[in-house]
Write an enzyme that holds these catalytic residues in place. Structure first.
Site, PDB file in Angstrom:
ATOM      1  N   GLU A   1      -4.973  -8.727  -0.603  1.00 41.72           N
ATOM      2  CA  GLU A   1      -5.784  -8.438   0.586  1.00 41.72           C
ATOM      3  C   GLU A   1      -7.229  -8.318   0.136  1.00 41.72           C
ATOM      4  O   GLU A   1      -7.558  -7.436  -0.665  1.00 41.72           O
ATOM      5  CB  GLU A   1      -5.326  -7.156   1.282  1.00 41.72           C
ATOM      6  CG  GLU A   1      -3.979  -7.310   1.974  1.00 41.72           C
ATOM      7  CD  GLU A   1      -3.585  -6.124   2.842  1.00 41.72           C
ATOM      8  OE1 GLU A   1      -4.485  -5.436   3.386  1.00 41.72           O
ATOM      9  OE2 GLU A   1      -2.371  -5.887   2.979  1.00 41.72           O
TER      10      GLU A   1
ATOM     11  N   GLU B   1       0.844  -1.210   0.000  1.00 41.79           N
ATOM     12  CA  GLU B   1       0.000   0.000   0.000  1.00 41.79           C
ATOM     13  C   GLU B   1       0.875   1.254   0.000  1.00 41.79           C
ATOM     14  O   GLU B   1       0.749   2.123   0.869  1.00 41.79           O
ATOM     15  CB  GLU B   1      -1.004  -0.019   1.169  1.00 41.79           C
ATOM     16  CG  GLU B   1      -1.984  -1.172   1.044  1.00 41.79           C
ATOM     17  CD  GLU B   1      -3.215  -1.092   1.947  1.00 41.79           C
ATOM     18  OE1 GLU B   1      -3.281  -0.205   2.812  1.00 41.79           O
ATOM     19  OE2 GLU B   1      -4.116  -1.936   1.765  1.00 41.79           O
TER      20      GLU B   1
END
Ligand code: AHR
Length: 488
Positions: free
Chosen positions: A295, A173
């Protein structure tokens, strides 16, 4: 009545087993307590790793495990987690609950866990707060058999031969907790860091660049345009958060409207994959770069009385349905989706396993992974599904979801009835006479769950399957996920 036509001629390709991957972060009680209890624990363990949890992971043939994060990855310095336990550095886990991380679970312990489970490791390196040298030396420590100070250090720490780690993430991220970078900047950073993640001997890395969140197509565009040539995979994160970040649902106390909102968000994964796949196709028409959905899953409010930074939530049949919806979509898109990792394995978010002290319980989501395991490395078979929509005026979804594959002459059909209260008849057209079938099913009320003192949701034999001319007639109970193995 729902109609499904399965074509043995039309296929998106082989369903990579890594689509059935998992993710374990240093977060709450995922690693500590959930997986790792230390060698001196009264909880049965091997090298400090819980035996019950390892057995459960082995039973679903868990193929790949991502570690150490998540957000934690970009503040993790791998050298803190090697060498004698008493000398390991302590740090505060600033992302997750502000607790002390004693680094007792590090590189050697993670790879020992993977050895015990029989899965492949997927390690995410630190880009946000780490240097290219640090990442480069971690790869050397893991994969080199040359004569260097780093390799000698590994040998001093008890490991003679390289492990040969293949899956390598370059940051997590990076648009958010991994450094709030802009895509153009990250694309350059990615190019630089990955350059120093060397191939040692035959240990070729499968390099995974940080990809988009949800529908951030700009990120995908910039990354593919500028860095596709030096990546093997592009990650994507997309959670199912009914109510949104500010009004998250309770994991167990929810309405039918919440249920359908959850299903609609889960089903929207199909559109999200389509958006990114279209961009990837433009720069990579041969589909060399895998979409790595590392994810995904439900994100609800934490259980009352638990640390909000630990993300501990219960898991109901609603979670099972969300898992089934996602896995069917990933199967269908196996031409581009090479890996997916549900968040997270134990005690965090949509966990497959919950623990409390020495107790362990398998969640409905675990059972879905059990029911789907025959899809791993099988040839996907196209399913045309004609079914009605169910839901509310705001959120409606297809009542039945399914996917099919074939391996060793056996067809596996996974079939789910999303209706919380109505059974559904399903005809399955195979254009061939069915010789034998074997069914298994998970079913229950949409808000039913397994707890440490009572676990009503278990996989059972399923026999409401009848051979008819050229196929099958199946009666799917309300809120159920089934696996049907078909011999023609
Ligand atoms: O899975 C929990 C967190 O969600 C991860 O650490 C992060 O990558 C994401 O935002």
């Amino acid at each position: 009545m729902t109609k499904i036509s399965i074509s043995r001629e039309s296929s998106a390709g082989t369903i990579s087993k890594y689509i059935y991957g998992h993710f374990a972060e240093h977060l709450g009680h995922c690693i500590y307590g959930g997986i790792f209890v230390g060698k001196d624990s009264p909880i049965p363990n091997t090298e400090g790793i819980r035996s019950d949890v390892v057995e459960a992971m082995k039973a679903i043939h868990l193929p790949v495990l991502r570690w150490p994060g998540g957000c934690f990855a970009d503040e993790y310095h791998w050298r803190d987690g090697i060498g004698p336990q008493e000398k390991r550095r302590n740090m505060v886990n600033t992302n997750w609950g502000g607790v002390t991380e004693d680094n007792s679970f590090g590189t050697h312990e993670f790879l020992e866990l993977c050895r015990q489970v029989g899965c492949e490791p997927y390690i995410t390196g630190n880009v946000g707060s780490g240097t290219a040298q640090e990442m480069s030396e971690w790869v050397e420590y893991l994969n080199s058999d040359g004569d260097s100070t780093v390799v000698r250090e590994r040998r001093t720490n008890g490991r003679q031969d390289s492990w040969g780690v293949r899956f390598w993430g370059v940051g997590n991220e990076s648009w958010g907790c991994g450094g709030i970078m802009r895509p153009e900047y990250y694309a350059d950073v990615y190019r630089r860091y990955q350059n120093f993640c060397r191939q040692y001997g035959d240990h070729k890395l499968y390099k995974i660049a940080c990809g988009p969140s949800d529908v951030n197509t700009e990120w995908t565009e910039v990354l593919m345009k500028n860095a596709a040539f030096c990546m093997d995979g592009l990650s994507m994160h997309s959670y199912t958060i009914p109510g949104g970040w500010d009004h998250k649902n309770s994991a167990t106390k929810f309405t039918e409207a919440d249920y359908f909102e959850t299903m609609a968000i889960a089903a929207d994964m199909e559109r999200k994959i389509g958006l990114h796949a279209e961009i990837m196709d433009k720069y990579d028409p041969d589909k060399r770069v895998g979409l790595i959905i590392d994810e995904w899953g439900n994100w609800f409010e934490v259980e009352p009385g638990t640390n909000p930074g630990f993300l501990y939530q219960q898991n109901t049949m609603r979670d099972a349905m969300v898992a089934a919806v996602h896995l069917d979509i990933f199967n269908r898109h196996c031409d581009r989706v090479f890996m997916a990792n549900i968040a997270q394995t134990v005690n965090v978010l949509q966990a497959i396993i919950l623990t409390e002290g020495e107790k362990m319980v398998l969640t409905p989501t675990y059972h879905v992974f059990d029911l789907y395991q025959h899809h791993m490395d099988a040839k996907e078979l196209a399913c045309a599904i004609e079914t009605g929509k169910i839901g509310t005026a705001e959120h409606s979804v297809a009542g039945i979801t399914a996917s099919a594959s074939e391996k060793d002459g056996i067809i596996t059909l996974t079939l789910s009835n999303l209706s919380p209260d109505t059974a559904e008849e399903v005809t399955v057209d195979l254009k061939a006479a069915v010789k034998e079938t074997k069914g298994r099913i998970l079913q229950g009320r949409m808000d039913a769950y397994n707890d440490f003192d009572s676990a009503p949701l278990q996989v059972e034999d399923f026999s409401d399957i009848r051979a008819v001319d050229g196929g099958l007639l199946v009666k799917m109970p309300a809120c159920s996920v089934a696996e049907i193995r078909i011999g023609l």
